[in-house]
Scaffold this motif. Structure first.
Motif, PDB file in Angstrom:
ATOM      1  N   GLY A  82       0.800  -1.222   0.000  1.00  0.00           N
ATOM      2  CA  GLY A  82       0.000   0.000   0.000  1.00  0.00           C
ATOM      3  C   GLY A  82       0.828   1.264   0.000  1.00  0.00           C
ATOM      4  N   ARG A  83       2.112   1.157  -0.256  1.00  0.00           N
ATOM      5  CA  ARG A  83       3.019   2.311  -0.227  1.00  0.00           C
ATOM      6  C   ARG A  83       3.632   2.601  -1.593  1.00  0.00           C
ATOM      7  NH1 ARG A  83       6.062   1.430   5.579  1.00  0.00           N
ATOM      8  NH2 ARG A  83       4.139   1.255   6.776  1.00  0.00           N
ATOM      9  N   GLY A  84       3.136   1.937  -2.640  1.00  0.00           N
ATOM     10  CA  GLY A  84       3.639   2.180  -3.987  1.00  0.00           C
ATOM     11  C   GLY A  84       4.885   1.391  -4.351  1.00  0.00           C
ATOM     12  N   ILE A  85       5.292   0.465  -3.492  1.00  0.00           N
ATOM     13  CA  ILE A  85       6.524  -0.288  -3.747  1.00  0.00           C
ATOM     14  C   ILE A  85       6.368  -1.205  -4.958  1.00  0.00           C
ATOM     15  CG2 ILE A  85       8.129  -2.001  -2.799  1.00  0.00           C
ATOM     16  CD1 ILE A  85       7.550  -0.692  -0.022  1.00  0.00           C
ATOM     17  N   SER A  86       5.237  -1.885  -5.080  1.00  0.00           N
ATOM     18  CA  SER A  86       5.066  -2.777  -6.233  1.00  0.00           C
ATOM     19  C   SER A  86       5.076  -1.988  -7.533  1.00  0.00           C
ATOM     20  CB  SER A  86       3.778  -3.604  -6.112  1.00  0.00           C
ATOM     21  OG  SER A  86       2.641  -2.774  -6.114  1.00  0.00           O
ATOM     22  N   LYS A  87       4.487  -0.813  -7.541  1.00  0.00           N
ATOM     23  CA  LYS A  87       4.498   0.025  -8.746  1.00  0.00           C
ATOM     24  C   LYS A  87       5.928   0.446  -9.090  1.00  0.00           C
ATOM     25  CE  LYS A  87      -0.099   1.867  -7.835  1.00  0.00           C
ATOM     26  NZ  LYS A  87      -0.277   1.491  -6.432  1.00  0.00           N
ATOM     27  N   ALA A  88       6.678   0.867  -8.091  1.00  0.00           N
ATOM     28  CA  ALA A  88       8.063   1.274  -8.331  1.00  0.00           C
ATOM     29  C   ALA A  88       8.906   0.087  -8.801  1.00  0.00           C
ATOM     30  CB  ALA A  88       8.656   1.880  -7.060  1.00  0.00           C
ATOM     31  N   LEU A  89       8.649  -1.080  -8.247  1.00  0.00           N
ATOM     32  CA  LEU A  89       9.389  -2.281  -8.619  1.00  0.00           C
ATOM     33  C   LEU A  89       9.128  -2.650 -10.078  1.00  0.00           C
ATOM     34  CD1 LEU A  89      11.282  -4.436  -7.452  1.00  0.00           C
ATOM     35  CD2 LEU A  89       9.271  -5.615  -6.570  1.00  0.00           C
ATOM     36  N   ALA A 117      -1.736  -4.025 -15.796  1.00  0.00           N
ATOM     37  CA  ALA A 117      -2.408  -3.306 -16.882  1.00  0.00           C
ATOM     38  C   ALA A 117      -1.909  -1.864 -16.973  1.00  0.00           C
ATOM     39  CB  ALA A 117      -3.915  -3.345 -16.701  1.00  0.00           C
ATOM     40  N   ARG A 118      -1.545  -1.266 -15.840  1.00  0.00           N
ATOM     41  CA  ARG A 118      -0.999   0.099 -15.827  1.00  0.00           C
ATOM     42  C   ARG A 118       0.249   0.218 -16.710  1.00  0.00           C
ATOM     43  NH1 ARG A 118      -1.398   3.265 -10.716  1.00  0.00           N
ATOM     44  NH2 ARG A 118      -3.099   2.334  -9.542  1.00  0.00           N
ATOM     45  N   TYR A 119       0.934  -0.893 -16.879  1.00  0.00           N
ATOM     46  CA  TYR A 119       2.207  -0.903 -17.610  1.00  0.00           C
ATOM     47  C   TYR A 119       2.094  -1.558 -18.976  1.00  0.00           C
ATOM     48  CZ  TYR A 119       3.674   0.587 -13.069  1.00  0.00           C
ATOM     49  OH  TYR A 119       3.772   1.298 -11.901  1.00  0.00           O
TER      50      TYR A 119
END
Length: 141
Positions: A82-89, A117-119
């Motif tokens: 919930g801190r954006g780590i998966s998105k950054a990864l 899907a975002r990517y």
């Protein structure tokens, strides 16, 4: 949140954490032996996510660095979600210089379709052309 650092330096990886997560807490690799995790790491491009010097996430890519890549074993430990780590990864994976210009980049997910899907990941355009050998209980034996 303390600054997030993402690295492909395998010397920084917390292999016991990776093995523990995959073998005990993942939905896809329950029971995976440590030796298999170590071999997978040795033969993959790996990404560790670190907060305050402690590993909190992981992803690995199997690739020929020319035409094809497969993203696997992506996770963030529960207490850091919930801190954006998966998105950054995932963003770091997709920006890696060795993974540019690939014809096909694949992954399998049972619950993170929205993230990928975002990517630009989509269901296969031609699923009838894809085949697999799948052994979901291989680590139970």
């Amino acid at each position: 949140m303390t600054t997030l650092h993402i690295s492909t330096d395998k010397a920084l990886l917390d292999v016991p954490l990776i093995h523990q997560f995959l073998s005990e807490r993942s939905t896809w690799a329950i029971g995976i032996p440590l030796a298999v995790v170590e071999r997978a790491i040795d033969n993959s491009l790996c990404f560790g996510a670190y907060v305050a010097g402690k590993q909190v996430g992981f992803a690995r890519v199997t690739t020929d660095c020319a035409t094809f890549a497969y993203l696997a074993d992506v996770f963030v430990v529960e207490e850091q979600r919930g801190r954006g780590i998966s998105k950054a990864l995932v963003q770091s994976v997709l920006e890696h210089p060795d993974l540019q210009g690939l014809r096909r980049f694949m992954l399998a997910t049972s619950d993170a379709h929205e993230l990928y899907a975002r990517y630009g990941f989509t269901p296969p355009t031609r699923p009838a052309t894809l085949m697999e050998r799948y052994f979901p209980s291989i680590y139970a034996n």
